[in-house]
Structures are given as C-alpha cells and as structure tokens.
Design an enzyme around this catalytic site. Structure first.
Site, mmCIF file in Angstrom:
data_model
loop_
_atom_site.group_PDB
_atom_site.id
_atom_site.type_symbol
_atom_site.label_atom_id
_atom_site.label_comp_id
_atom_site.label_asym_id
_atom_site.label_seq_id
_atom_site.Cartn_x
_atom_site.Cartn_y
_atom_site.Cartn_z
ATOM 1 N N GLU A 139 50.222 50.104 75.936
ATOM 2 C CA GLU A 139 50.446 51.063 74.866
ATOM 3 C C GLU A 139 51.914 51.280 74.538
ATOM 4 O O GLU A 139 52.262 51.575 73.392
ATOM 5 C CB GLU A 139 49.807 52.414 75.245
ATOM 6 C CG GLU A 139 48.293 52.419 75.226
ATOM 7 C CD GLU A 139 47.715 52.240 73.828
ATOM 8 O OE1 GLU A 139 48.240 52.879 72.882
ATOM 9 O OE2 GLU A 139 46.761 51.445 73.672
ATOM 10 N N SER B 53 -5.297 75.525 86.661
ATOM 11 C CA SER B 53 -5.748 75.864 88.005
ATOM 12 C C SER B 53 -4.616 75.993 89.017
ATOM 13 O O SER B 53 -4.845 76.447 90.141
ATOM 14 C CB SER B 53 -6.751 74.816 88.499
ATOM 15 O OG SER B 53 -7.960 74.933 87.780
#
Length: 612
Positions: free
Chosen positions: A72, A337
C-alpha cells in the site's frame, strides 16, 4: 478546501506543510463497541460501532504490518504524510485525462480520507486530504497511524479492520496470522470484492503472490520466506466461524443494552456460551431440517442449560444471516405433549404415584373431547407411568381436570414458564404458547434435583479494564420435592426407554425426556435432560403452516440426539440428581412465591387446538 493549485504547491514544496497556517483536522471519533466472548474467552461477536480500537502494531508479528506497508505504501516510514512525486504525477495525469484521478494515496492519506472525508474524486477533496494527512503525521507516531489505519479499512464480507478480518476469514486473532495469511489480507484492500478470499480464491491467491513479492523488494522478508509462503494453503472459512453464536449474541446484546443503555466506552462481555456446543446445536438444526425438508420442515431451535442456569448453547434458526429472528427466545409456540410433565407432576404432588392405575378411554370435559395420536384407539387400563410414556392424551386431560388446571399452571410457573398460561381444558395437552428457552428452563429443574434454574448468558461485563457487572449466584430454591421429583424422573426415563422418546436415546447416559407434537403438526418438540444439564429442541415453520406428519418422536428426537451426542462429552457425566430426601408426603410448594407476573394465568383463546 484547498484548490488544485494549492495541492500542487504542497506536492512541490513538502517543507511548506510544517507551517502553522494549516487548518486543524476534526476530532477522531469512534462509536463504542461491545465485544462478546464465550466461556473460554474466545471471540463470538461484536455489536455497536463499526470500527474497533486502533490496532497495537507492536503486538503483531513483524510480517503483518510489513505486508500492508509493502503493497500500500512502501515509503510509509520515510514520508511526512504524502508522496510529492506521486501526487504531482496523479494531478498531471488527471489534467491530461480531463478528469480527476485517485492514485498515489499513502497510508496516511487513506486514513485521513477514511476518518474525515468522502470518496468523491475531486482535486479539492484531494487537497484537503493532504492537509489532514500532514496533521495526522504531526500528531501521531507512525505506529499509531498504521494501527488506526488497520482498524478502519474494509476487508469485505462485513469485516472492518484487521482484527475482524482475521477472525472472519481465518478464525484467529490478528496476532496469530501467518505470513501467507497477512499477504492475503493485505491484497484484499485493493478490491474487497475482487480479491475476497471466499468469493475470489484464485484472484486472492494471485494478489497475495504480488504482496509477497513486494515484501521481498522492500526487504521485509527473504526470497526463501516468500517461496515457503507461496505454497501454503491457509484454511479460509466459507461461512463466518462465529455464525453459530449469533442468535445467542443477539439475545445477550439485548440484555446488555438494558443493563448499560448508552455505553460511553467499549465493553467486553464474558458469556456462558460453549462455542463448540453452539456449533453442534447449529449443525444438528441445519442437518435435521434439511433431512426433513420434503416434509415441509423449515426452522428449528435448540437451547441447552447447565444446572446453574448457564446457557451453554442457543440457536434460534437454521441461518442467522438470512433469518435472524430468534425462535429460541422470541417465538412462542404450542408445546404439545412436552407440556404434560407439568400435569403429571401436579398429580404426583397431590398423592398419585407412577403405579396409580388409570384408564385410557373416551373422555369429554366441558364439551371438549380429546383424541389420542392414533385417533379412535385406546389402551384401556394402564399405569400413570405408561400413560405418560405413551403420551396418552385422554389421561393427561382427565388428570389436569381432577388436579385443577390453575394448579397445573402454577406448577409450570414454579418450574420456570414465564409466558401466560391458559386454563381451558386443552391446556393439559400444551396449548399455551411458550418459548424453547423457558421450556428448557423448566425441564432443568428436573435435571437439577428439583432446584429452580434461572437461565442467563452474561457472566461479567468489563469496561476500560474495570468490572462493572458480575453475575452473582443466588440461594438455591427447591421447587420440586421428593417423592414427586424422583417419581417424575422415573417416568420421564421410561418415556425414553420404552415410550415415544426412543429415537433420542444416547447410550451410556442417564437420560429422561418427553416428546411434543401439536395436533395439526405445526410444532414438534423434544425436551430432555441428564444430571445438571437440560436441552429442548423445536421444529416448525415461521408461517405456522402444518408440517407433513413430523412428530416430536421423529425429527426433534433425532435432532436432540445429534446435539446431545456432541454436547454430553463437554459436561461432567453424572446421573440425574435425586434431590433432597423425601419427608412425609409433602404439600406442594406455594406457587405464589414464584410468581413473576401476577397476570401469568389467563383464560385460553377460544381457538386453542388440542394437541398430543
């Protein structure tokens, strides 16, 4: 802003930037972040501001910052914020092209743009960028500038900053990045979509080679180190490695926001989550739903608690990225249930036993006639234990009516159900709407010797190195006494060994549990436990349409078994806790002592459907 001519002047006379006439840059701001850690200290999520604190470059391997500098801004350590020759070249090129160009930005300039400016490509914006770059260099050291830069740049896939990228792609902290991994991440910055390690692996590899070559040219590494790194193939995580924890993080984050509504500083939240267990829960949910997709299965949820109430696993769906709605916590569904243990426990506390004879036969209560799973089929005389193991609806309905449905509702509340509970005849079969989290909380009382278990996910919150919250252990509250507790555990063991829960069995463990299915197949459950560890699974659809005959005894039992097979080795192996010795047949604990909401018991909705 400065004019284009001023920009050229700055480029041509770098010494001019030392004067006091330069405008001051705006203050650097950053919204606080909340970092979430699992029970082992591993990162599981970040919420709040987009950007993390500046990276401490001194704590990184030398090859990590070197990779970014090489590709960079290789003159980063020599310039005063910008490269005069590069800027002049960019300006001239822009004039020649008849339009502005972007090039020649140093790391400091990129940081200035990221901190203070937009991405518009004008000479005026470029000039202001130069001024701010110079001010950054005047104010901060090179290490500070680089650390701030690495905390702000975007790496794709939602990862802002080096630390987030390291975790996203390699599931490790930045301090443990290899040379090849550092080169891959440095290469991404040119185009987070074009060089994304997940979506563009070949282009990412090509770009990483370029970064490694640049590192050789700058003297950061040797040619031999480059050659060794080139052939390495780091593991890249196709999906975020923390994905399985995001439903849990969402839930914990809501609680943290309640406790600390407007944090002024970063927070670190230490949680109860077991990441490996969480991943096992997510995998079990995804695999089971996929296997039953042809039967209209769509979603699933799993919750697991230890005996202290710590949420060890929580998954609220099969794909958080696509459907972040948390079905484990927020959804309220009929329990079927899986609700029956509250009915049977109430009956046991009133003097019945597992061997009490009952009759499975047609029954009508207040105009309502429940049907069994095999409609029109009845077992005749059975014991209470067999009736629960076989999930007989007629017996459960009659038990609730005889014991008193308000008493059953109070039992459920006492064990940990916090949602409103209806008291119509069908409530015995689980028509009340509840969440998987509260069902797990209630079942955990059976697993923990009858002690009330309060689910929680946050152990500690730290801010600036100071602890601002610490979970404290409350005094244990016995909510199920013996002999009812031991009798209930016996009956729920039988439900797994010779009843509807057979598919959930895991060899070598003391397990108990119960299936749950609504009569229209909209919801299917399995809730079960071993010593000091309970979990519940739910399966259904968000649109509440019926599934194709998916019962709790099939897909949910299989899902529970898949999860528990992975989870049980991660908790101490122990039998289901027996609880305190039984005195003379005790009166059931007072329900009022455990009522969290005075309006908890409410009338049933008229359209509540019977379930089994």
């Amino acid at each position: 802003m400065l004019s284009a001519a001023a920009a050229l002047a700055l480029a041509a006379a770098p010494q001019a930037v030392q004067g006091p006439e330069l405008p001051r840059m705006p203050p650097i701001t950053r919204a606080p972040q909340i970092t979430y850690l699992d029970r082992s200290g591993g990162l599981i999520g970040v919420r709040g501001g987009r950007y993390a604190p500046p990276v401490d470059v001194s704590k990184l391997p030398a090859h990590v910052p070197a990779a970014f500098v090489a590709i960079e801004d290789r003159r980063f350590y020599q310039h005063n914020g910008f490269d005069p020759r590069g800027i002049a070249r960019a300006v001239v090129d822009g004039i020649g092209a008849g339009r502005p160009t972007q090039g020649a930005s140093t790391i400091t300039q990129q940081l200035a743009r990221n901190l203070f400016l937009t991405q518009e490509r004008t000479l005026e914006r470029k000039a202001t960028e130069l001024v701010y770059a110079v001010e950054l260099e005047r104010t901060y050291s090179k290490a500070q500038i680089l650390g701030l830069y690495l905390s702000r740049v975007y790496f794709g896939s939602g990862a802002y900053g080096l630390e987030a990228a390291a975790h996203r792609y390699f599931n490790k902290p930045a301090a443990k990045l290899s040379l090849k991994e550092a080169a891959m991440l440095a290469g991404v910055l040119k185009s987070p979509t074009g060089y994304n390690p997940v979506d563009q692996p070949e282009r990412c590899e090509e770009r990483a080679r370029l970064v490694l070559a640049a590192m050789v040219e700058t003297g950061a590494i040797t040619a031999a180190q480059r050659d060794k790194a080139v052939v390495q193939k780091p593991r890249v995580w196709k999906t975020p490695p923390m994905a399985s924890a995001q439903y849990f993080v969402d839930w914990a984050d809501a609680e943290v926001r309640r406790m600390v509504p407007k944090p002024a500083r970063d927070l670190v939240v230490e949680t109860t989550l077991d990441s490996a267990m969480s991943a096992a829960a997510a995998a079990a949910a995804q695999a089971t739903v996929a296997r039953y997709k042809a039967q209209a299965a769509e979603q699933a949820a799993i919750v697991a608690l230890d005996g202290g109430g710590r949420v060890r696993a929580l998954t609220g769906g099969v794909d958080h990225a696509r459907a972040p709605y948390n079905r484990a916590v927020t959804a309220r569904r009929q329990a079927g249930s899986a609700w029956k243990p509250f009915v049977y426990l109430t009956a046991l506390e009133q003097g019945l036993t597992p061997d009490t004879p009952v009759v499975d036969e047609p029954v009508t209560i207040a105009g309502w006639t429940p049907a069994n799973y095999d409609a029109g089929s009845f077992l005749g005389p059975v014991t209470l234990e067999t009736a629960l193991a076989r999930s007989v609806n007629t017996v459960a309905a009659r038990l609730a009516d005889e014991a008193g449905r308000p008493a059953v509702a109070a039992t459920a509340r006492r064990l940990g159900i916090v949602s409103p509970v209806n008291t119509d005849p069908a409530m015995a079969l689980g028509t009340s709407l509840v969440s998987p989290l509260e069902m797990t909380q209630a079942y955990a009382a059976f697993a923990s010797g009858g002690v009330r278990v309060q689910a929680y996910g946050i152990e500690r919150i730290r801010s600036g190195g100071r602890t601002i919250y610490q979970k404290s252990a409350g005094a244990p509250v016995q909510v199920i006494a013996n002999p009812a507790l031991s009798e209930m555990n016996r009956m729920l063991r039988t439900a797994m060994t010779s009843g509807t829960g057979g598919r959930a069995r895991v060899a070598g463990y003391d397990l108990a549990g119960k299936t749950g299915t609504t009569s229209d197949y909209k919801d299917a459950w399995f809730c079960g436990y071993t010593g000091s560890f309970a979990s519940c699974v739910w399966m259904g659809r968000d649109d509440a349409r019926p599934m194709a005959r998916i019962s709790g005894a099939t897909a949910p039992a299989e899902m529970w078994r898949a999860f528990m097979t992975a989870a049980l080795p991660r908790v101490p192996r122990q039998a289901i806790l027996p609880g305190p010795p039984a005195p003379e047949r005790p009166e059931p604990p007072e329900a009022d002592a455990f009522e969290a909401e005075p309006e908890a018991v409410v009338p049933a909705e008229e359209d509540a459907s019977p379930v089994f």
